[in-house]
Scaffold this motif. Structure first.
Motif, PDB file in Angstrom:
ATOM      1  N   LYS A 174     -12.094  12.742 -34.575  1.00  0.00           N
ATOM      2  CA  LYS A 174     -11.022  13.709 -34.820  1.00  0.00           C
ATOM      3  C   LYS A 174     -11.628  15.088 -34.648  1.00  0.00           C
ATOM      4  O   LYS A 174     -12.706  15.363 -35.181  1.00  0.00           O
ATOM      5  N   THR A 175     -10.944  15.937 -33.894  1.00  0.00           N
ATOM      6  CA  THR A 175     -11.508  17.255 -33.612  1.00  0.00           C
ATOM      7  C   THR A 175     -10.571  18.350 -34.080  1.00  0.00           C
ATOM      8  O   THR A 175      -9.364  18.284 -33.867  1.00  0.00           O
ATOM      9  N   LYS A 176     -11.165  19.328 -34.733  1.00  0.00           N
ATOM     10  CA  LYS A 176     -10.410  20.491 -35.192  1.00  0.00           C
ATOM     11  C   LYS A 176     -10.920  21.719 -34.457  1.00  0.00           C
ATOM     12  O   LYS A 176     -12.118  21.979 -34.442  1.00  0.00           O
ATOM     13  N   ARG A 177     -10.001  22.441 -33.826  1.00  0.00           N
ATOM     14  CA  ARG A 177     -10.378  23.680 -33.129  1.00  0.00           C
ATOM     15  C   ARG A 177     -10.445  24.813 -34.152  1.00  0.00           C
ATOM     16  O   ARG A 177      -9.696  24.831 -35.120  1.00  0.00           O
ATOM     17  N   HIS A 178     -11.334  25.777 -33.906  1.00  0.00           N
ATOM     18  CA  HIS A 178     -11.446  26.938 -34.789  1.00  0.00           C
ATOM     19  C   HIS A 178     -12.113  28.066 -34.013  1.00  0.00           C
ATOM     20  O   HIS A 178     -12.570  27.861 -32.882  1.00  0.00           O
ATOM     21  N   ALA A 179     -12.186  29.227 -34.612  1.00  0.00           N
ATOM     22  CA  ALA A 179     -12.888  30.336 -33.969  1.00  0.00           C
ATOM     23  C   ALA A 179     -14.354  29.928 -33.800  1.00  0.00           C
ATOM     24  O   ALA A 179     -14.876  29.166 -34.617  1.00  0.00           O
ATOM     25  N   PRO A 180     -15.017  30.425 -32.771  1.00  0.00           N
ATOM     26  CA  PRO A 180     -16.432  30.070 -32.586  1.00  0.00           C
ATOM     27  C   PRO A 180     -17.263  30.429 -33.812  1.00  0.00           C
ATOM     28  O   PRO A 180     -17.080  31.500 -34.385  1.00  0.00           O
ATOM     29  N   VAL A 181     -18.144  29.513 -34.197  1.00  0.00           N
ATOM     30  CA  VAL A 181     -19.046  29.783 -35.317  1.00  0.00           C
ATOM     31  C   VAL A 181     -20.476  29.625 -34.803  1.00  0.00           C
ATOM     32  O   VAL A 181     -20.781  28.696 -34.071  1.00  0.00           O
ATOM     33  N   PHE A 182     -21.318  30.563 -35.186  1.00  0.00           N
ATOM     34  CA  PHE A 182     -22.698  30.547 -34.691  1.00  0.00           C
ATOM     35  C   PHE A 182     -23.700  30.195 -35.770  1.00  0.00           C
ATOM     36  O   PHE A 182     -24.846  29.906 -35.483  1.00  0.00           O
ATOM     37  N   THR A 183     -23.266  30.245 -37.018  1.00  0.00           N
ATOM     38  CA  THR A 183     -24.193  29.978 -38.113  1.00  0.00           C
ATOM     39  C   THR A 183     -23.550  29.057 -39.127  1.00  0.00           C
ATOM     40  O   THR A 183     -22.319  28.935 -39.188  1.00  0.00           O
ATOM     41  N   VAL A 184     -24.387  28.431 -39.921  1.00  0.00           N
ATOM     42  CA  VAL A 184     -23.884  27.598 -41.016  1.00  0.00           C
ATOM     43  C   VAL A 184     -23.018  28.453 -41.937  1.00  0.00           C
ATOM     44  O   VAL A 184     -21.951  28.045 -42.374  1.00  0.00           O
ATOM     45  N   ALA A 185     -23.456  29.694 -42.204  1.00  0.00           N
ATOM     46  CA  ALA A 185     -22.698  30.571 -43.107  1.00  0.00           C
ATOM     47  C   ALA A 185     -21.271  30.774 -42.609  1.00  0.00           C
ATOM     48  O   ALA A 185     -20.320  30.715 -43.390  1.00  0.00           O
ATOM     49  N   GLU A 186     -21.121  30.997 -41.303  1.00  0.00           N
ATOM     50  CA  GLU A 186     -19.780  31.218 -40.758  1.00  0.00           C
ATOM     51  C   GLU A 186     -18.924  29.960 -40.854  1.00  0.00           C
ATOM     52  O   GLU A 186     -17.711  30.036 -41.040  1.00  0.00           O
ATOM     53  N   SER A 187     -19.563  28.820 -40.701  1.00  0.00           N
ATOM     54  CA  SER A 187     -18.779  27.586 -40.670  1.00  0.00           C
ATOM     55  C   SER A 187     -18.382  27.095 -42.059  1.00  0.00           C
ATOM     56  O   SER A 187     -17.516  26.246 -42.197  1.00  0.00           O
ATOM     57  N   VAL A 188     -18.990  27.667 -43.093  1.00  0.00           N
ATOM     58  CA  VAL A 188     -18.675  27.229 -44.463  1.00  0.00           C
ATOM     59  C   VAL A 188     -17.196  27.445 -44.777  1.00  0.00           C
ATOM     60  O   VAL A 188     -16.593  26.708 -45.548  1.00  0.00           O
ATOM     61  N   ALA A 189     -16.602  28.437 -44.150  1.00  0.00           N
ATOM     62  CA  ALA A 189     -15.184  28.724 -44.381  1.00  0.00           C
ATOM     63  C   ALA A 189     -14.295  27.544 -44.001  1.00  0.00           C
ATOM     64  O   ALA A 189     -13.179  27.422 -44.489  1.00  0.00           O
ATOM     65  N   LEU A 190     -14.800  26.654 -43.143  1.00  0.00           N
ATOM     66  CA  LEU A 190     -13.975  25.533 -42.673  1.00  0.00           C
ATOM     67  C   LEU A 190     -14.084  24.303 -43.565  1.00  0.00           C
ATOM     68  O   LEU A 190     -13.402  23.322 -43.343  1.00  0.00           O
ATOM     69  N   ARG A 191     -14.984  24.377 -44.566  1.00  0.00           N
ATOM     70  CA  ARG A 191     -15.275  23.184 -45.367  1.00  0.00           C
ATOM     71  C   ARG A 191     -14.047  22.508 -45.961  1.00  0.00           C
ATOM     72  O   ARG A 191     -13.948  21.294 -45.944  1.00  0.00           O
ATOM     73  N   ASP A 192     -13.142  23.318 -46.512  1.00  0.00           N
ATOM     74  CA  ASP A 192     -11.981  22.718 -47.184  1.00  0.00           C
ATOM     75  C   ASP A 192     -11.119  21.943 -46.202  1.00  0.00           C
ATOM     76  O   ASP A 192     -10.437  21.002 -46.571  1.00  0.00           O
ATOM     77  N   GLU A 193     -11.148  22.352 -44.949  1.00  0.00           N
ATOM     78  CA  GLU A 193     -10.280  21.722 -43.957  1.00  0.00           C
ATOM     79  C   GLU A 193     -10.920  20.502 -43.311  1.00  0.00           C
ATOM     80  O   GLU A 193     -10.221  19.678 -42.726  1.00  0.00           O
ATOM     81  N   ILE A 194     -12.246  20.429 -43.357  1.00  0.00           N
ATOM     82  CA  ILE A 194     -12.941  19.355 -42.640  1.00  0.00           C
ATOM     83  C   ILE A 194     -13.871  18.619 -43.598  1.00  0.00           C
ATOM     84  O   ILE A 194     -14.940  19.113 -43.914  1.00  0.00           O
ATOM     85  N   PRO A 195     -13.445  17.453 -44.098  1.00  0.00           N
ATOM     86  CA  PRO A 195     -14.288  16.715 -45.048  1.00  0.00           C
ATOM     87  C   PRO A 195     -15.477  16.048 -44.374  1.00  0.00           C
ATOM     88  O   PRO A 195     -15.525  15.942 -43.146  1.00  0.00           O
ATOM     89  N   GLY A 196     -16.425  15.618 -45.193  1.00  0.00           N
ATOM     90  CA  GLY A 196     -17.589  14.903 -44.677  1.00  0.00           C
ATOM     91  C   GLY A 196     -18.827  15.767 -44.661  1.00  0.00           C
ATOM     92  O   GLY A 196     -18.815  16.913 -45.096  1.00  0.00           O
ATOM     93  N   GLY A 197     -19.917  15.200 -44.161  1.00  0.00           N
ATOM     94  CA  GLY A 197     -21.188  15.909 -44.079  1.00  0.00           C
ATOM     95  C   GLY A 197     -21.200  16.811 -42.865  1.00  0.00           C
ATOM     96  O   GLY A 197     -20.771  16.421 -41.779  1.00  0.00           O
ATOM     97  N   HIS A 198     -21.647  18.034 -43.071  1.00  0.00           N
ATOM     98  CA  HIS A 198     -21.721  18.976 -41.953  1.00  0.00           C
ATOM     99  C   HIS A 198     -23.167  19.100 -41.505  1.00  0.00           C
ATOM    100  O   HIS A 198     -24.085  19.020 -42.310  1.00  0.00           O
ATOM    101  N   THR A 199     -23.352  19.290 -40.207  1.00  0.00           N
ATOM    102  CA  THR A 199     -24.696  19.180 -39.652  1.00  0.00           C
ATOM    103  C   THR A 199     -25.282  20.517 -39.231  1.00  0.00           C
ATOM    104  O   THR A 199     -24.570  21.459 -38.879  1.00  0.00           O
ATOM    105  N   LYS A 200     -26.601  20.531 -39.279  1.00  0.00           N
ATOM    106  CA  LYS A 200     -27.399  21.629 -38.747  1.00  0.00           C
ATOM    107  C   LYS A 200     -28.325  20.943 -37.750  1.00  0.00           C
ATOM    108  O   LYS A 200     -28.810  19.841 -38.016  1.00  0.00           O
ATOM    109  N   ASN A 201     -28.545  21.551 -36.610  1.00  0.00           N
ATOM    110  CA  ASN A 201     -29.322  20.920 -35.550  1.00  0.00           C
ATOM    111  C   ASN A 201     -30.461  21.820 -35.106  1.00  0.00           C
ATOM    112  O   ASN A 201     -30.244  22.993 -34.801  1.00  0.00           O
ATOM    113  N   LEU A 202     -31.663  21.264 -35.094  1.00  0.00           N
ATOM    114  CA  LEU A 202     -32.842  22.026 -34.708  1.00  0.00           C
ATOM    115  C   LEU A 202     -33.418  21.432 -33.421  1.00  0.00           C
ATOM    116  O   LEU A 202     -33.762  20.246 -33.378  1.00  0.00           O
TER     117      LEU A 202
END
Length: 169
Positions: A24-52
């Motif tokens: 399932k995919t949710k479109r949103h404004a581009p996010v470049f950092t974990v901090a920016e993507s935290v705003a989407l947490r309530d809308e997207i359940p589950g574990g969120h990833t960081k990739n190195l």
């Protein structure tokens, strides 16, 4: 020889569909950092990833997919993942060449572009405790939710070995 074009989101979704993997995919404004993507947490359940995307001094490349708040010790992680030396971040050119993504859009799904098997992918075992994990679908203006075990199936279907290791503290 012409460079291979990186696969598109549609290519990725078709590949997942062909494997019978629900996503399932949710479109949103581009996010470049974990901090920016935290705003989407309530809308997207589950574990969120960081990739190195990292490399050792012998130019062995690794992709570490971990839970967004986890800490990876870059001074010692090579001992866990089989690196020949301490790792450093891979250059954006290599990221595009191997995984077909730009910095800020790094994702486990990028291995679909690594046809030459240049990158070893490691999924942190802590992340696998989440039933659902969320990754960028090759671009950072969307988030794709997939069952964690299906993420491993996807990785294996690209010809990579999905190594699940504890790489975070």
């Amino acid at each position: 020889m012409s460079e291979m074009q990186p696969k598109t989101q549609d290519d990725l979704f078709q590949f997942l569909d062909s494997l019978g993997i629900a996503h399932k995919t949710k479109r949103h404004a581009p996010v470049f950092t974990v901090a920016e993507s935290v705003a989407l947490r309530d809308e997207i359940p589950g574990g969120h990833t960081k990739n190195l995307f990292v490399k050792d001094k012998k130019d062995n490349y690794f992709l570490l997919t971990v839970e967004e708040n986890a800490t990876v010790d870059l001074k010692t992680v090579h001992t866990l993942i089989g690196g020949a030396s301490k790792v450093s971040f891979g250059r954006p050119e290599k990221l595009m060449e191997y995984l077909g993504v730009i910095p800020g859009a790094v994702t486990a799904f990028g291995v679909i572009n690594d046809v030459g098997q240049n990158v070893k992918i490691i999924v942190d075992e802590e992340l696998m405790k989440d039933e659902i994990v969320n990754c960028h679908p090759l671009a950072n203006d969307a988030t794709t939710s997939i069952a964690s075990r299906d993420l491993l199936r996807f990785i294996e279907a690209t010809g990579h070995e999905a190594l699940v290791l504890k790489v975070t503290s």
